[in-house]
Design an enzyme around this catalytic site. Structure first.
Site, PDB file in Angstrom:
ATOM      1  N   CYS A 431       0.868  -1.185   0.000  1.00  0.00           N
ATOM      2  CA  CYS A 431       0.000   0.000   0.000  1.00  0.00           C
ATOM      3  C   CYS A 431       0.900   1.229   0.000  1.00  0.00           C
ATOM      4  O   CYS A 431       2.121   1.126  -0.101  1.00  0.00           O
ATOM      5  CB  CYS A 431      -0.960   0.001   1.181  1.00  0.00           C
ATOM      6  SG  CYS A 431      -0.179   0.245   2.789  1.00  0.00           S
ATOM      7  N   ASP A 432       0.290   2.379   0.103  1.00  0.00           N
ATOM      8  CA  ASP A 432       1.044   3.620  -0.027  1.00  0.00           C
ATOM      9  C   ASP A 432       2.094   3.781   1.053  1.00  0.00           C
ATOM     10  O   ASP A 432       3.229   4.161   0.794  1.00  0.00           O
ATOM     11  CB  ASP A 432       0.067   4.798   0.012  1.00  0.00           C
ATOM     12  CG  ASP A 432       0.653   6.058  -0.606  1.00  0.00           C
ATOM     13  OD1 ASP A 432       1.466   5.939  -1.521  1.00  0.00           O
ATOM     14  OD2 ASP A 432       0.274   7.154  -0.176  1.00  0.00           O
TER      15      ASP A 432
END
Length: 520
Positions: A431-432
């Site tokens: 994810c980010d």
């Protein structure tokens, strides 16, 4: 081998580029959030008006020893925090060598200014590392054996010295002007009551997975400067307020259908108490009009804090209600609590109207009703199950339900079966920020693989930017798959709508089970 993502288009490339830049900014702040929290707690406790300060609002808590410990506040904000950011940014560009040179260069910016140099560190750290990387390439492979360490150390030292001097005379004044300009814009917005308009930009950007970039790349540096001067900053709650997401999830709990409604109560716990805001993004993405609810809630929260002149002492990370309350100064509790409650109420009301208005259309769009039956069963059960997820996967091939209730459980990802001759032993959820939502997804899949009796398969979570090519299979939310494919082109890439529950997990489990039986 199949993936569940769409080809990269020109629009996607632009979005991926923005996300990558935002993730880079956030990547310098996120690993150092603990230091910001430590500074915030020290400030909250020991400054004169802090909880145990010599002028504490609670008389019996006043402590004379706080006058000694308050001396930690300025050195931490002027030196420790910027240097940590610079070192992290330099490492992201050129490993340890980049971190060292970036830290040296940033020291010149710090000494040459009179304000905390967070923006300066975010510029100077990566820039110095990039220059060092380019210079090293000039004589790469040309140094005589035995002189490598001498050249490496002196080149880094000399370049660091030069950049530190440049930072003092050139970059310091420039970044000071930039920082004061940004603060002037914020002051102007506050003066004319326009600060809530930031939510028009912030809330859509959050759903596009730019939340960490906005909060930690923009608001944290400016907010920390404000907190040093005034004891608090409203900017820490522009993005981190858990109210808008809570309201949307509550609306799905009462007025949603199918898997989205069934999963919303659990998502509330994760979002509101755990502080993982990414959990509500898929609910907005499946019905984009809900972004109006997020904006309305966000604007309400910001306006409430502006009216009560409330804020936080330091970033609330993650954006949990507990983290928010811990960082709230004594005089801001009413405003901060109301900002969360009212933001949730407004986003709930708007989302409820939208969901109720489209309910019949959503149900009718489910074709032959099979998806409707599966979703209603899931709602009656109160949660999704592996069996229902498998049924939904089979139905997805013949249903155009990407924006319906099935989207909440990962429908629309296609019914293709994963197949590859490459052994899959290293699975990564990306994810980010490399924490939060990806950690939850990794835990879900790890348990499924364990229950299947498969050993020797690792399931971990990372930030997309930290993928190193060793991954056999990478699982990302759809908005991040293009970035992940660019970083790890040789891995199998699987896109999901929701890290908490996706039918694609069954395909991954089946793949590793089949390989385990074949002795792959």
């Amino acid at each position: 081998m199949t993936t569940a993502s769409t080809p990269t288009t020109g629009t996607n490339k632009a979005r991926v580029g923005v996300q990558r830049f935002g993730a880079f900014l956030a990547g310098m702040i996120m690993p150092n959030i603990a230091a910001f929290i430590a500074w915030g707690l020290i400030t909250a406790l020991f400054i004169p008006f802090g909880w145990v300060g010599v002028e504490s609002p609670v008389e019996w808590m006043r402590w004379s020893g706080s006058e000694d410990l308050v001396q930690l506040v300025d050195p931490m904000i002027f030196y420790l925090l910027p240097l940590l950011i610079a070192n992290t940014g330099g490492r992201m560009v050129y490993a340890v060598r980049g971190g060292v040179v970036g830290t040296i260069a940033t020291m010149g910016v710090i000494v040459g200014t009179e304000i905390p140099m967070f923006l300066g560190a975010m510029i100077m750290g990566p820039l110095a590392a990039w220059v060092m990387k380019k210079i090293d390439k000039i004589w790469e492979g040309k140094i005589k054996p035995g002189f490598e360490m001498l050249v490496d150390n002196f080149s880094a030292g000399i370049l660091g010295m030069i950049l530190a001097i440049a930072g003092y005379y050139v970059f310091g004044p420039l970044v000071t002007a930039l920082s004061k300009g940004l603060e002037a814009i914020v002051d102007w917005l506050v003066q004319y009551g326009l600060l809530p308009l930031l939510s028009i930009i912030v809330e859509p950007a959050k759903v596009l997975f730019l939340n960490n970039a906005i909060n930690h790349g923009v608001f944290t540096p400016i907010g920390t400067n404000q907190a040093r001067e005034t004891g608090q900053s409203i900017l820490f709650l522009v993005e981190a307020n858990p109210g808008p997401g809570l309201g949307i999830l509550l609306a799905f709990t009462f007025f949603g259908i199918g898997a989205a409604r069934a999963s919303a109560p659990g998502a509330i716990i994760i979002q509101f108490l755990g502080g993982i805001h990414e959990i509500y993004f898929p609910y907005v993405l499946m019905k984009p009009l809900l972004i109006v609810a997020a904006i309305g809630g966000g604007m309400t929260g910001v306006a409430t804090n502006a009216i009560f002149q409330s804020g936080l002492r330091a970033p609330a990370a993650p954006g949990s209600i507990f983290a928010v309350l811990i960082q709230t100064p004594a005089g801001s509790f009413i405003g901060v609590i109301l900002s969360v409650v009212l933001a949730a109420a407004v986003s709930f009301l708007i989302a409820a109207v939208i969901l109720r208005a489209s309910r019949k259309r959503d149900l009718a769009a489910e074709g032959d009703g099979f998806e409707d039956a599966i979703s209603k069963t899931a709602a009656n059960k109160g949660k999704e199950s592996d069996a229902l997820a498998g049924l939904r996967t089979g139905a997805a091939a013949g249903a155009a339900a990407a924006g319906t209730a099935a989207a909440g459980a990962g429908a629309g990802a296609g019914a293709a079966t994963l197949a590859t001759d490459k052994p899959v032993r290293n699975i990564v959820f990306a994810c980010d920020a490399g924490m939060g939502s990806s950690a939850m997804g990794a835990s879900v899949l790890r348990n499924k693989i364990k229950k299947a009796g498969v050993e020797g398969v690792t399931v971990v979570n990372k930030a997309v930017a930290n993928l190193d090519g060793s991954e056999d299979l990478v699982i990302t939310q759809q908005q991040l798959t293009d970035r992940a494919r660019h970083v790890a082109p040789n891995a199998i890439h699987v896109s999901v709508d929701n890290f908490m529950n996706s039918p694609k997990y069954e395909e991954v489990v089946n793949l590793v089970v089949d390989q385990d039986k074949d002795g792959a």
